[in-house]
Design a protein around this motif. Structure first.
Motif, PDB file in Angstrom:
ATOM      1  N   THR A 201      47.293  81.278 -10.870  1.00 18.41           N
ATOM      2  CA  THR A 201      46.141  80.707 -10.166  1.00 18.41           C
ATOM      3  C   THR A 201      46.496  80.366  -8.725  1.00 18.41           C
ATOM      4  O   THR A 201      45.634  80.373  -7.846  1.00 18.41           O
ATOM      5  CB  THR A 201      45.615  79.437 -10.865  1.00 18.41           C
ATOM      6  N   GLU A 202      47.770  80.033  -8.457  1.00 15.38           N
ATOM      7  CA  GLU A 202      48.180  79.658  -7.111  1.00 15.38           C
ATOM      8  C   GLU A 202      48.420  80.874  -6.225  1.00 15.38           C
ATOM      9  O   GLU A 202      48.119  80.842  -5.027  1.00 15.38           O
ATOM     10  CB  GLU A 202      49.447  78.802  -7.179  1.00 15.38           C
TER      11      GLU A 202
ATOM     12  N   GLN B 177      35.362  80.174 -15.902  1.00 19.82           N
ATOM     13  CA  GLN B 177      36.094  79.633 -17.046  1.00 19.82           C
ATOM     14  C   GLN B 177      37.555  79.392 -16.684  1.00 19.82           C
ATOM     15  O   GLN B 177      38.172  78.421 -17.134  1.00 19.82           O
ATOM     16  CB  GLN B 177      36.003  80.599 -18.236  1.00 19.82           C
ATOM     17  N   GLY B 178      38.113  80.272 -15.845  1.00 22.96           N
ATOM     18  CA  GLY B 178      39.493  80.095 -15.405  1.00 22.96           C
ATOM     19  C   GLY B 178      39.668  78.850 -14.557  1.00 22.96           C
ATOM     20  O   GLY B 178      40.661  78.121 -14.697  1.00 22.96           O
ATOM     21  N   ARG B 179      38.696  78.572 -13.667  1.00 20.56           N
ATOM     22  CA  ARG B 179      38.777  77.365 -12.844  1.00 20.56           C
ATOM     23  C   ARG B 179      38.681  76.112 -13.711  1.00 20.56           C
ATOM     24  O   ARG B 179      39.367  75.118 -13.466  1.00 20.56           O
ATOM     25  CB  ARG B 179      37.671  77.378 -11.782  1.00 20.56           C
TER      26      ARG B 179
ATOM     27  N   GLN C 134      41.930  75.689 -15.464  1.00 27.89           N
ATOM     28  CA  GLN C 134      42.987  75.313 -14.525  1.00 27.89           C
ATOM     29  C   GLN C 134      43.160  73.793 -14.487  1.00 27.89           C
ATOM     30  O   GLN C 134      44.291  73.282 -14.487  1.00 27.89           O
ATOM     31  CB  GLN C 134      42.647  75.838 -13.127  1.00 27.89           C
ATOM     32  N   ASN C 135      42.044  73.064 -14.465  1.00 30.96           N
ATOM     33  CA  ASN C 135      42.130  71.596 -14.461  1.00 30.96           C
ATOM     34  C   ASN C 135      42.765  71.085 -15.747  1.00 30.96           C
ATOM     35  O   ASN C 135      43.589  70.169 -15.738  1.00 30.96           O
ATOM     36  CB  ASN C 135      40.734  70.988 -14.286  1.00 30.96           C
ATOM     37  N   TYR C 136      42.367  71.682 -16.884  1.00 33.19           N
ATOM     38  CA  TYR C 136      42.951  71.268 -18.160  1.00 33.19           C
ATOM     39  C   TYR C 136      44.456  71.546 -18.171  1.00 33.19           C
ATOM     40  O   TYR C 136      45.251  70.698 -18.597  1.00 33.19           O
ATOM     41  CB  TYR C 136      42.298  72.011 -19.318  1.00 33.19           C
ATOM     42  N   ALA C 137      44.859  72.726 -17.701  1.00 34.10           N
ATOM     43  CA  ALA C 137      46.275  73.102 -17.747  1.00 34.10           C
ATOM     44  C   ALA C 137      47.120  72.155 -16.903  1.00 34.10           C
ATOM     45  O   ALA C 137      48.218  71.754 -17.313  1.00 34.10           O
ATOM     46  CB  ALA C 137      46.442  74.544 -17.261  1.00 34.10           C
ATOM     47  N   ARG C 138      46.625  71.780 -15.723  1.00 37.69           N
ATOM     48  CA  ARG C 138      47.367  70.841 -14.880  1.00 37.69           C
ATOM     49  C   ARG C 138      47.512  69.485 -15.557  1.00 37.69           C
ATOM     50  O   ARG C 138      48.597  68.897 -15.585  1.00 37.69           O
ATOM     51  CB  ARG C 138      46.666  70.686 -13.524  1.00 37.69           C
ATOM     52  N   ASP C 139      46.408  68.997 -16.120  1.00 42.10           N
ATOM     53  CA  ASP C 139      46.464  67.699 -16.797  1.00 42.10           C
ATOM     54  C   ASP C 139      47.386  67.748 -18.011  1.00 42.10           C
ATOM     55  O   ASP C 139      48.171  66.825 -18.253  1.00 42.10           O
ATOM     56  CB  ASP C 139      45.056  67.270 -17.241  1.00 42.10           C
TER      57      ASP C 139
ATOM     58  N   VAL D 218      37.521  85.186 -20.610  1.00 37.68           N
ATOM     59  CA  VAL D 218      38.292  85.850 -19.561  1.00 37.68           C
ATOM     60  C   VAL D 218      38.623  84.816 -18.487  1.00 37.68           C
ATOM     61  O   VAL D 218      37.726  84.165 -17.947  1.00 37.68           O
ATOM     62  CB  VAL D 218      37.502  87.025 -18.946  1.00 37.68           C
ATOM     63  N   LEU D 219      39.907  84.643 -18.187  1.00 37.22           N
ATOM     64  CA  LEU D 219      40.329  83.657 -17.195  1.00 37.22           C
ATOM     65  C   LEU D 219      40.433  84.245 -15.789  1.00 37.22           C
ATOM     66  O   LEU D 219      40.261  83.527 -14.799  1.00 37.22           O
ATOM     67  CB  LEU D 219      41.681  83.062 -17.594  1.00 37.22           C
TER      68      LEU D 219
END
Length: 292
Positions: free
Chosen positions: A13-14, A60-62, A65-70, A46-47
């Motif tokens: 994502t980065e 859905q990917g965005r 992304q917040n969930y993955a960081r948390d 699809v992310l």
């Protein structure tokens, strides 16, 4: 627990580039691609939209992304708290700063810290200090050496390290457009001066305020990212720039530059360590924060 798929996902994502993301994660592009596909299969969405040239996050990917960081932050906090009880910290801290800050502050900040915590891996990213706070708030970095903004967001903590004046700099060689009496500025002197300024950030804000008080719209020769680039362009004789004095003092082009004794002087530039308030819950982050 295997958190690598989340780390692979966040790296992609980065960078939005499978090659660069796989290098950052120390895996092959095929392994990274397989990890992402497995995540998508597990979630049923699809992310990333991807073709031979472009990679982009889906809505859905965005969201994910917040969930993955948390999730990674909480996992790291739990793991590090358990390690803290055993008196040995291990993990990774990412630090963002300018090139100047990397050799002006990092040695003093990290030398003893590395001896006390040899199992903590430090990742350094350099770039424009104007981007520092945004990278911290977006969760892209753990910490940043950055200028203190006029209004510090409530979500951030800041600990000062040094103070540096902002100065107007000009080439040492003669140029007709260099103001002859900068200590007594007049609109006529500054109206046609080619200015080399930061694209954004605190230094640009103070400079814009100074010109507004003088009643002049500056003639912008170039807007650049990074104070080091401003020093380079001024040294080549392209115009007058504004940088923190600490950048000039540490520049290899110091002998090609002179400081203009401009009045009124620009405000000082407070430099320090910045971190999000929630990341201070991490024992790793607290350990480095305590070094200052």
């Amino acid at each position: 627990m295997d958190m690598r798929p989340l780390r692979h996902f966040l790296s992609l994502t980065e960078t939005l580039h499978f090659g660069r993301a796989s290098e950052a994660c120390h895996v092959s592009p095929s392994t990274l691609s397989r990890s992402v596909r497995q995540l998508e299969a597990t979630l049923g969405v699809v992310l990333f939209e991807r073709d031979n040239r472009h990679v982009a996050l889906t809505p859905q990917g965005r969201f994910f992304q917040n969930y993955a960081r948390d999730a990674l932050e909480q996992w790291d906090t739990v793991r590090q708290t358990l390690m803290e009880e055993s008196k040995e910290l291990t993990g990774e801290i990412s630090i963002y700063c300018s090139v100047t800050a990397s050799y002006s502050f990092l040695y003093d900040l990290l030398s003893e810290f590395r001896q006390r915590h040899p199992r903590i891996e430090l990742k350094l990213h350099t770039g424009d200090p104007a981007d520092s706070l945004a990278r911290i708030q977006a969760g892209e970095e753990d910490m940043a050496i950055a200028p203190r903004p006029r209004q510090l967001p409530d979500s951030l903590a800041f600990k000062p390290m040094t103070t540096s004046p902002l100065v107007f700099i000009a080439p040492r060689s003669h140029a007709a457009w260099i103001p002859p009496t900068p200590e007594v500025p007049t609109p006529a002197q500054w109206r046609n001066v080619p200015m080399i300024l930061s694209e954004s950030g605190l230094a640009r804000e103070h400079c814009d305020t100074w010109f507004k008080a003088l009643g002049v719209t500056p003639q912008i020769y170039a807007q650049v990212a990074g104070n080091e680039a401003i020093v380079s362009m001024v040294g080549l004789g392209f115009g007058v720039g504004v940088v923190p004095r600490i950048v000039l003092d540490n520049s290899p082009l110091f002998d090609r530059i002179r400081v203009l004794p401009v009045k009124p002087e620009l405000p000082h530039y407070d430099v320090g360590l910045c971190v999000s308030q929630r990341r201070l819950k991490s024992p790793l982050i607290r350990a480095l924060w305590a070094e200052i």
